[in-house]
Every structure is written in structure tokens, then in C-alpha cells.
Write a protein that holds these residues in place. Structure first.
Motif, PDB file in Angstrom:
ATOM      1  N   ARG A  10       0.868  -1.178   0.000  1.00  0.00           N
ATOM      2  CA  ARG A  10       0.000   0.000   0.000  1.00  0.00           C
ATOM      3  C   ARG A  10       0.898   1.219   0.000  1.00  0.00           C
ATOM      4  NH1 ARG A  10      -2.498  -3.560  -1.128  1.00  0.00           N
ATOM      5  NH2 ARG A  10      -4.349  -4.461  -0.256  1.00  0.00           N
ATOM      6  N   PRO A  11       0.706   2.127  -0.943  1.00  0.00           N
ATOM      7  CA  PRO A  11       1.594   3.283  -1.007  1.00  0.00           C
ATOM      8  C   PRO A  11       1.449   4.182   0.213  1.00  0.00           C
ATOM      9  CG  PRO A  11      -0.128   3.455  -2.663  1.00  0.00           C
ATOM     10  CD  PRO A  11      -0.295   2.135  -1.990  1.00  0.00           C
ATOM     11  N   PRO A  12       2.565   4.508   0.851  1.00  0.00           N
ATOM     12  CA  PRO A  12       2.517   5.419   1.997  1.00  0.00           C
ATOM     13  C   PRO A  12       2.406   6.860   1.511  1.00  0.00           C
ATOM     14  CG  PRO A  12       4.767   4.821   1.531  1.00  0.00           C
ATOM     15  CD  PRO A  12       3.904   4.046   0.567  1.00  0.00           C
ATOM     16  N   SER A  13       2.049   7.720   2.414  1.00  0.00           N
ATOM     17  CA  SER A  13       2.052   9.138   2.045  1.00  0.00           C
ATOM     18  C   SER A  13       3.488   9.642   2.148  1.00  0.00           C
ATOM     19  CB  SER A  13       1.134   9.933   2.964  1.00  0.00           C
ATOM     20  OG  SER A  13       1.584   9.822   4.293  1.00  0.00           O
ATOM     21  N   GLY A  14       3.814  10.634   1.361  1.00  0.00           N
ATOM     22  CA  GLY A  14       5.169  11.183   1.396  1.00  0.00           C
ATOM     23  C   GLY A  14       6.099  10.459   0.451  1.00  0.00           C
ATOM     24  N   GLY A  15       7.303  10.982   0.322  1.00  0.00           N
ATOM     25  CA  GLY A  15       8.263  10.422  -0.614  1.00  0.00           C
ATOM     26  C   GLY A  15       9.565  10.013   0.039  1.00  0.00           C
ATOM     27  N   ALA A  16       9.509   9.538   1.274  1.00  0.00           N
ATOM     28  CA  ALA A  16      10.730   9.175   1.993  1.00  0.00           C
ATOM     29  C   ALA A  16      11.378   7.903   1.452  1.00  0.00           C
ATOM     30  CB  ALA A  16      10.451   9.013   3.481  1.00  0.00           C
ATOM     31  N   PHE A  17      10.595   7.070   0.776  1.00  0.00           N
ATOM     32  CA  PHE A  17      11.105   5.791   0.295  1.00  0.00           C
ATOM     33  C   PHE A  17      11.002   5.694  -1.226  1.00  0.00           C
ATOM     34  CE2 PHE A  17       9.716   4.909   4.627  1.00  0.00           C
ATOM     35  CZ  PHE A  17      10.823   4.263   5.139  1.00  0.00           C
ATOM     36  N   LEU A  18      11.891   4.887  -1.799  1.00  0.00           N
ATOM     37  CA  LEU A  18      11.809   4.492  -3.205  1.00  0.00           C
ATOM     38  C   LEU A  18      11.762   2.979  -3.245  1.00  0.00           C
ATOM     39  CD1 LEU A  18      14.369   6.917  -4.873  1.00  0.00           C
ATOM     40  CD2 LEU A  18      11.870   7.029  -4.967  1.00  0.00           C
ATOM     41  N   TYR A  19      11.276   2.434  -4.364  1.00  0.00           N
ATOM     42  CA  TYR A  19      10.995   1.001  -4.442  1.00  0.00           C
ATOM     43  C   TYR A  19      11.539   0.392  -5.727  1.00  0.00           C
ATOM     44  CZ  TYR A  19       7.792   2.582  -0.873  1.00  0.00           C
ATOM     45  OH  TYR A  19       7.266   3.169   0.246  1.00  0.00           O
ATOM     46  N   HIS A  20      12.034  -0.848  -5.594  1.00  0.00           N
ATOM     47  CA  HIS A  20      12.540  -1.604  -6.732  1.00  0.00           C
ATOM     48  C   HIS A  20      11.799  -2.937  -6.765  1.00  0.00           C
ATOM     49  CE1 HIS A  20      15.331  -3.311  -9.626  1.00  0.00           C
ATOM     50  NE2 HIS A  20      15.495  -4.348  -8.828  1.00  0.00           N
ATOM     51  N   LEU A  21      11.204  -3.267  -7.893  1.00  0.00           N
ATOM     52  CA  LEU A  21      10.486  -4.528  -8.072  1.00  0.00           C
ATOM     53  C   LEU A  21      11.460  -5.567  -8.608  1.00  0.00           C
ATOM     54  CD1 LEU A  21       7.718  -5.921  -7.946  1.00  0.00           C
ATOM     55  CD2 LEU A  21       7.324  -5.145 -10.297  1.00  0.00           C
ATOM     56  N   ALA A  22      11.537  -6.710  -7.943  1.00  0.00           N
ATOM     57  CA  ALA A  22      12.495  -7.757  -8.323  1.00  0.00           C
ATOM     58  C   ALA A  22      11.916  -9.123  -7.992  1.00  0.00           C
ATOM     59  CB  ALA A  22      13.807  -7.553  -7.562  1.00  0.00           C
ATOM     60  N   THR A  23      12.600 -10.164  -8.449  1.00  0.00           N
ATOM     61  CA  THR A  23      12.212 -11.509  -8.028  1.00  0.00           C
ATOM     62  C   THR A  23      12.513 -11.636  -6.536  1.00  0.00           C
ATOM     63  OG1 THR A  23      14.371 -12.489  -8.460  1.00  0.00           O
ATOM     64  CG2 THR A  23      12.771 -12.478 -10.296  1.00  0.00           C
ATOM     65  N   VAL A  24      11.877 -12.578  -5.891  1.00  0.00           N
ATOM     66  CA  VAL A  24      12.087 -12.772  -4.458  1.00  0.00           C
ATOM     67  C   VAL A  24      13.561 -13.038  -4.161  1.00  0.00           C
ATOM     68  CG1 VAL A  24      11.548 -14.266  -2.493  1.00  0.00           C
ATOM     69  CG2 VAL A  24       9.727 -13.555  -4.051  1.00  0.00           C
ATOM     70  N   ASP A  25      14.199 -13.891  -4.945  1.00  0.00           N
ATOM     71  CA  ASP A  25      15.609 -14.216  -4.709  1.00  0.00           C
ATOM     72  C   ASP A  25      16.508 -12.993  -4.886  1.00  0.00           C
ATOM     73  OD1 ASP A  25      15.015 -16.846  -4.115  1.00  0.00           O
ATOM     74  OD2 ASP A  25      15.399 -17.562  -6.153  1.00  0.00           O
ATOM     75  N   THR A  26      16.256 -12.219  -5.934  1.00  0.00           N
ATOM     76  CA  THR A  26      17.055 -11.014  -6.175  1.00  0.00           C
ATOM     77  C   THR A  26      16.848 -10.011  -5.045  1.00  0.00           C
ATOM     78  OG1 THR A  26      16.973 -11.322  -8.563  1.00  0.00           O
ATOM     79  CG2 THR A  26      17.476  -9.107  -7.768  1.00  0.00           C
ATOM     80  N   ALA A  27      15.619  -9.829  -4.607  1.00  0.00           N
ATOM     81  CA  ALA A  27      15.327  -8.886  -3.521  1.00  0.00           C
ATOM     82  C   ALA A  27      16.060  -9.287  -2.249  1.00  0.00           C
ATOM     83  CB  ALA A  27      13.825  -8.826  -3.273  1.00  0.00           C
ATOM     84  N   ARG A  28      16.039 -10.561  -1.920  1.00  0.00           N
ATOM     85  CA  ARG A  28      16.744 -11.027  -0.713  1.00  0.00           C
ATOM     86  C   ARG A  28      18.248 -10.813  -0.843  1.00  0.00           C
ATOM     87  NH1 ARG A  28      13.162 -16.424  -0.205  1.00  0.00           N
ATOM     88  NH2 ARG A  28      11.403 -15.493   0.893  1.00  0.00           N
ATOM     89  N   THR A  29      18.793 -11.036  -2.029  1.00  0.00           N
ATOM     90  CA  THR A  29      20.220 -10.818  -2.260  1.00  0.00           C
ATOM     91  C   THR A  29      20.573  -9.344  -2.106  1.00  0.00           C
ATOM     92  OG1 THR A  29      20.345 -12.725  -3.740  1.00  0.00           O
ATOM     93  CG2 THR A  29      22.097 -11.077  -3.934  1.00  0.00           C
ATOM     94  N   LEU A  30      19.739  -8.460  -2.646  1.00  0.00           N
ATOM     95  CA  LEU A  30      20.001  -7.022  -2.527  1.00  0.00           C
ATOM     96  C   LEU A  30      20.008  -6.581  -1.072  1.00  0.00           C
ATOM     97  CD1 LEU A  30      17.827  -5.644  -5.462  1.00  0.00           C
ATOM     98  CD2 LEU A  30      20.328  -5.808  -5.381  1.00  0.00           C
ATOM     99  N   VAL A  31      19.073  -7.091  -0.285  1.00  0.00           N
ATOM    100  CA  VAL A  31      19.009  -6.724   1.122  1.00  0.00           C
ATOM    101  C   VAL A  31      20.213  -7.291   1.881  1.00  0.00           C
ATOM    102  CG1 VAL A  31      17.699  -7.038   3.266  1.00  0.00           C
ATOM    103  CG2 VAL A  31      16.519  -6.405   1.161  1.00  0.00           C
ATOM    104  N   ALA A  32      20.599  -8.503   1.565  1.00  0.00           N
ATOM    105  CA  ALA A  32      21.723  -9.138   2.265  1.00  0.00           C
ATOM    106  C   ALA A  32      23.080  -8.559   1.863  1.00  0.00           C
ATOM    107  CB  ALA A  32      21.710 -10.644   1.999  1.00  0.00           C
ATOM    108  N   ASP A  33      23.254  -8.284   0.560  1.00  0.00           N
ATOM    109  CA  ASP A  33      24.569  -7.882   0.050  1.00  0.00           C
ATOM    110  C   ASP A  33      24.699  -6.392  -0.248  1.00  0.00           C
ATOM    111  OD1 ASP A  33      25.100 -10.588   0.173  1.00  0.00           O
ATOM    112  OD2 ASP A  33      24.879 -10.906  -1.979  1.00  0.00           O
ATOM    113  N   GLY A  34      23.598  -5.669  -0.264  1.00  0.00           N
ATOM    114  CA  GLY A  34      23.631  -4.247  -0.596  1.00  0.00           C
ATOM    115  C   GLY A  34      23.306  -4.007  -2.060  1.00  0.00           C
ATOM    116  N   LEU A  35      23.130  -2.748  -2.393  1.00  0.00           N
ATOM    117  CA  LEU A  35      22.748  -2.369  -3.759  1.00  0.00           C
ATOM    118  C   LEU A  35      23.983  -2.189  -4.636  1.00  0.00           C
ATOM    119  CD1 LEU A  35      20.082   0.309  -2.821  1.00  0.00           C
ATOM    120  CD2 LEU A  35      19.667  -2.046  -3.545  1.00  0.00           C
TER     121      LEU A  35
END
Length: 94
Positions: A10-35
Motif C-alpha cells: 500500500r503506497p505510503p504518504s510522502g516520498g521518503a522511500f523508493l521502491y525496486h520490483l524484483a524476483t524474491v531471490d534477487t530482492a533477498r540478495t540485494l538486502v543481504a549484500d547491498g545495492l
């Protein structure tokens, strides 16, 4: 940075965050290893991510990576993809 489930997004109000759509595996890798700056990841505002999610057919295989905009701002370049605004994460131009 965290991983969110597309069906419950659900989109929050404000623009404090940005979002990247990825596969579940890729998303977990990005969080674990960094961008990685070399891959030019596409980030969207919450409102534009909702439009992306409307076109995803296999939501169970997808995840949303949420990042505080201020943490990656120096590496973002404004762009357009599919006629909509986005940000590309990449190396700072010299």
C-alpha cells in the motif's frame, strides 16, 4: 532496506522511500549484500510502483525492495521508463 510482499503493498504518504520490483531471490540478495551501483537498478516512487504491480502476473515470485531515498540520493539519476518517471541507481558521474 527491506523486502515487501507485492500483494500487500500500500503506497505510503510522502516520498521518503523508493521502491525496486524484483524476483524474491534477487530482492533477498540485494538486502543481504547491498545495492550494486554497476547494475543500474530502476527505482520508482510508491505511486508509480503501484502501476508496475498492476501489470505483474506472477506476484508470488516477485518482491518489493524498499529503500530510504536519502540514503541513495547521491547515486540516483532521474529518468523515464515506459513513459513514467523513475530513478536509476548508478555510479556518481565524474
Amino acid at each position: 532496506m527491506c523486502v515487501l510482499s507485492p500483494p500487500s503493498f500500500r503506497p505510503p504518504s510522502g516520498g521518503a522511500f523508493l521502491y525496486h520490483l524484483a524476483t524474491v531471490d534477487t530482492a533477498r540478495t540485494l538486502v543481504a549484500d547491498g545495492l550494486p551501483l554497476a547494475e543500474e537498478l530502476i527505482f520508482r516512487s510508491a505511486a508509480h510502483l503501484v502501476e508496475d504491480l498492476a501489470h505483474v502476473s506472477a506476484m508470488d515470485e516477485m518482491a518489493v525492495v524498499r529503500v530510504r531515498r536519502r540514503l541513495i540520493q547521491p547515486w540516483l539519476t532521474e529518468d523515464r521508463q515506459d513513459g513514467r518517471p523513475c530513478y536509476v541507481l548508478g555510479p556518481v558521474p565524474s
